[in-house]
Design an enzyme around this catalytic site. Structure first.
Site, short mmCIF file in Angstrom:
data_model
loop_
_atom_site.label_atom_id
_atom_site.label_comp_id
_atom_site.label_asym_id
_atom_site.label_seq_id
_atom_site.Cartn_x
_atom_site.Cartn_y
_atom_site.Cartn_z
N ASP A 106 0.84 -1.20 0.00
CA ASP A 106 0.00 0.00 0.00
C ASP A 106 0.87 1.25 0.00
O ASP A 106 1.99 1.24 0.53
CB ASP A 106 -0.91 -0.04 1.25
CG ASP A 106 -2.11 0.87 1.10
OD1 ASP A 106 -2.31 1.45 0.01
OD2 ASP A 106 -2.86 1.01 2.08
N ASN A 159 -10.61 -2.78 -6.07
CA ASN A 159 -9.80 -1.88 -6.91
C ASN A 159 -10.42 -1.64 -8.29
O ASN A 159 -10.06 -0.67 -8.97
CB ASN A 159 -8.37 -2.43 -7.08
CG ASN A 159 -7.51 -2.28 -5.85
OD1 ASN A 159 -6.57 -3.05 -5.63
ND2 ASN A 159 -7.79 -1.29 -5.02
C1 FPP Z 1 -1.77 0.08 -3.41
O1 FPP Z 1 -1.32 1.41 -3.40
C2 FPP Z 1 -1.24 -0.64 -4.55
C3 FPP Z 1 -1.98 -1.27 -5.51
C4 FPP Z 1 -3.46 -1.26 -5.51
C5 FPP Z 1 -1.37 -1.96 -6.65
C6 FPP Z 1 -0.11 -2.70 -6.37
C7 FPP Z 1 0.59 -2.95 -7.64
C8 FPP Z 1 1.93 -2.96 -7.84
C9 FPP Z 1 2.90 -2.79 -6.76
C10 FPP Z 1 2.47 -3.11 -9.20
C11 FPP Z 1 2.23 -4.40 -9.90
C12 FPP Z 1 2.52 -5.58 -9.08
C13 FPP Z 1 2.99 -6.76 -9.55
C14 FPP Z 1 2.97 -7.91 -8.64
C15 FPP Z 1 3.53 -6.95 -10.88
P1 FPP Z 1 -2.40 2.56 -3.52
O2 FPP Z 1 -2.59 2.86 -4.96
O3 FPP Z 1 -3.65 2.17 -2.81
O4 FPP Z 1 -1.71 3.75 -2.78
P2 FPP Z 1 -2.42 4.91 -1.93
O5 FPP Z 1 -3.10 4.24 -0.77
O6 FPP Z 1 -1.28 5.76 -1.51
O7 FPP Z 1 -3.37 5.61 -2.84
#
Ligand code: FPP
Length: 248
Positions: free
Chosen positions: A21, A69
């Site tokens: 996250d 998501n």
């Molecule tokens: C959460 O941060 C992250 C995600 C919903 C996506 C995670 C994806 C990756 C790390 C890239 C692809 C992964 C692989 C395994 C190839 P957020 O967007 O919720 O951050 P925020 O809470 O700061 O808005």
């Protein structure tokens, strides 16, 4: 300081699950778009998979895309799916070389066809590897998974193949998408949020939780080792007393 040397190699969790996250907030801090944070997050994924191989964590589950998501803005969802396809395609040879087996849990049929194809090719290629099993939770939510398990079990009861009094927790466990893996001993969530957000609700029943304020793109090997060291300082009692544990 490299913390790896401080880790007790005889007390490594077999399975670590991570809620990655903070990509969006990390990107905002850099004055960039959210998707830039997801791209940088891939570098953390690479490092953490490597770290698992180095210290002997056998299973790593990453919450890469939740059922919820899908409600994000379309351009972010599209960007994440493209990133996923590109990452799997680019990283698979390296994963394979390092002995990593790729697996996926979640509602895979809801993913774009290109994504399903790329994942399947990587799963097939790496199927024989055993150093680390990397499990991507994609279009995953625990309530969805448990609902699917209940439906499967109900069908067996309807068909007269199973008596309801024979429904025990191991039967439920065996009908989850994680049935082939041990339950995680450690769950990590980055970015300062203290929730489990519909992630492995059943499987985390006895897991230790580790929360850090570090955003996912900054969560690299040493941060992971800090989490492992914290785990190693916990006393896992499974409902027993401290005395019972030390007498064993
Ligand atoms: C959460 O941060 C992250 C995600 C919903 C996506 C995670 C994806 C990756 C790390 C890239 C692809 C992964 C692989 C395994 C190839 P957020 O967007 O919720 O951050 P925020 O809470 O700061 O808005």
């Amino acid at each position: 300081m490299d913390l790896q040397a401080s880790i007790d190699k005889n007390n490594i969790p077999k399975h670590v699950a991570i809620i990655m996250d903070g990509n969006g907030r990390w990107a905002k801090q850099q004055g960039e778009d959210r998707i830039f944070g997801h791209h940088e997050g891939v570098n953390s994924v690479r490092e953490i998979v490597e770290a698992c191989g180095e210290i002997g964590v056998k299973y790593l589950t990453l919450y890469a895309f939740s059922t919820e998501n899908w409600n994000r803005p379309k351009e972010e969802v599209d960007g994440l799916m493209e990133l996923l396809v590109a990452t799997i395609s680019m990283e698979t040879p390296n994963l394979h070389k390092k002995g990593v087996r790729l697996q996926v849990i979640g509602d895979i049929l809801s993913l774009p066809a290109s994504c399903q194809t790329e994942l399947q090719e990587s799963i097939d290629l790496t199927a024989g590897n055993s150093k680390v099993t990397l499990i991507l939770a994609l279009s995953y939510s625990s309530k969805w998974e448990i609902t699917e398990a209940v439906k499967k079990i109900a069908k067996q009861v309807e068909a007269g193949e199973l008596k309801s009094e024979n429904i025990r927790d191991d039967l439920i466990q065996n009908n989850l998408s994680t049935h082939a893996y041990p339950n995680p001993e450690l769950m990590i969530r980055t970015s300062g949020e203290h929730r489990i957000s519909n992630f492995l609700l059943w499987q985390l029943a006895y897991a230790e939780f580790y929360f850090t304020d570090v955003f996912w793109p900054d969560f690299r090997k040493n941060e992971f080792y800090k989490a492992i060291l914290s785990y190693q300082n916990r006393e896992r009692r499974f409902g027993k007393t401290s005395e019972q544990i030390s007498n064993n």
